[in-house]
Design a protein around this motif. Structure first.
Motif, PDB file in Angstrom:
ATOM      1  N   THR A   1     -18.405  57.424 -65.278  1.00 27.72           N
ATOM      2  CA  THR A   1     -17.168  58.122 -64.939  1.00 27.72           C
ATOM      3  C   THR A   1     -16.360  58.360 -66.204  1.00 27.72           C
ATOM      4  O   THR A   1     -16.697  57.846 -67.274  1.00 27.72           O
ATOM      5  N   SER A   2     -15.278  59.124 -66.077  1.00 20.91           N
ATOM      6  CA  SER A   2     -14.486  59.421 -67.277  1.00 20.91           C
ATOM      7  C   SER A   2     -12.987  59.235 -67.101  1.00 20.91           C
ATOM      8  O   SER A   2     -12.260  59.138 -68.085  1.00 20.91           O
ATOM      9  N   ARG A   3     -12.513  59.160 -65.857  1.00 23.49           N
ATOM     10  CA  ARG A   3     -11.062  59.133 -65.642  1.00 23.49           C
ATOM     11  C   ARG A   3     -10.596  57.992 -64.745  1.00 23.49           C
ATOM     12  O   ARG A   3      -9.564  57.386 -64.983  1.00 23.49           O
TER      13      ARG A   3
END
Length: 340
Positions: free
Chosen positions: A70-72
């Motif tokens: 994931t990134s956020r």
């Protein structure tokens, strides 16, 4: 605006109707659900930690894997039982997982909830003092050490003939993740433990269970707990603004699957009883049409006081259904309450 995330207990069972029939199923689906929740616009993916149970137990491999995928979205725990932990090793694991995620960990810790076995932490090699039979004081002492170590100050005398060159001065544990110290949450079960969390500069995590301290409805008592936390926080200079999360079981009924699973299943009333000889109150759950939920949730004083809402999810129903359940709240309920 409120942050809205999910909280998974990570149950698994070999029952043929379960979508999570093994530990591998739970771990892999937890990562998939974190990805799906991020795609839907949710703010957090949180996981319970229970030892000696067919549930999630070792959080840091899972948090690191979810962080890499994931990134956020925030990635957290609710909660890690500190009676079982080695704070030194925990700082290394947490620092590594936080760096992998880019600084998105939100670690909920506490003394923990009732266990599957008697004094389970003793099997992990830990002992409590004779005057601390529940291990509560030992958990607090470990927590204080954890918080000190997360500051990143050197404390260990370096070897004068090290295998690799050292930086000057005393050494700290590595890897160090700057900022993680401000993202530690204490799972408080009473007003007093909420105040203790504030004294030690931890965010407040309050679940659907707390000590019954007034006989009032759960959400009223929880709101009082949050206010006690904030009042105590204001007496100290921790250098950052605290956060507060509450957990709820909320299911919007928008299709036939929801009706089959949850219509009429919402526990409309709080439940009072004893847990570990302590008078306790367990908060009600919510299940209904979106308009009905909006009206009921508008009267929940604790949700109004908190900045983060964690939705407990029935993980054994699978990733697709749980993503649907999260999306239903984000799309049909949150806007009507001004949360989005």
């Amino acid at each position: 605006m409120k942050r809205i995330g999910f909280l998974s207990f990570g149950h698994w069972t070999p029952h043929p109707e379960s979508a999570t029939r093994s530990a591998a199923d739970v771990l892999l689906q937890s990562i998939e659900l974190a990805q799906a929740a991020e795609d839907l616009g949710a703010d957090g993916a949180y996981f319970r930690v229970h030892h000696f149970a067919r549930q999630l137990a070792s959080p840091f491999p899972l948090l690191a894997a979810a962080g890499a995928k994931t990134s956020r979205i925030e990635l957290g725990t609710g909660v890690i039982d500190m009676r079982y932990e080695n704070p030194m090793y925990m700082v290394e694991d947490a620092g590594a997982a936080d760096l992998i995620s880019g600084g998105r960990l939100q670690l909920g810790i506490s003394r923990g909830s009732p266990e599957q076995v008697v004094d389970g932490w003793r099997y992990f090699g830990y002992q409590a003092a004779e005057d601390d039979p529940s291990g509560a004081q030992a958990a607090r002492q470990k927590t204080e050490l954890l918080l000190t170590l997360l500051e990143g100050q050197g404390f260990a005398e370096p070897n004068p003939r090290p295998m690799f060159p050292n930086p000057p001065g005393l050494l700290r544990l590595e890897p160090h993740s700057e900022g993680l110290r401000q993202r530690i949450w204490w799972g408080a079960g009473s007003n007093a433990t909420a105040a203790w969390a504030a004294q030690h500069g931890m965010n407040l995590m309050s679940s659907t269970l707390k000590d019954d301290e007034s006989g009032e409805p759960f959400h009223v008592q929880q709101a009082a707990q949050i206010r006690a936390f904030r009042e105590e926080w204001a007496r100290h200079d921790h250098g950052f603004e605290p956060r507060v999360s509450v957990s709820r079981s909320i299911f919007a009924i928008v299709d036939d699957r929801d009706r089959r699973y949850f219509l009429g299943s919402g526990e409309r009333d709080d439940q009072f009883g004893y847990i570990d000889s302590t008078r306790s109150v367990f908060g009600r759950s919510y299940a209904g049409e979106p308009d009905e939920l909006i009206e009921e949730l508008a009267g929940d004083e604790a949700i109004a006081e908190a900045d983060t809402l964690l939705l407990t999810v029935p993980n054994q129903l699978g990733v697709e259904y749980n993503a649907h359940a999260i999306e239903s709240i984000l799309r049909h309920v949150a806007p009507g309450l001004g949360w989005r």
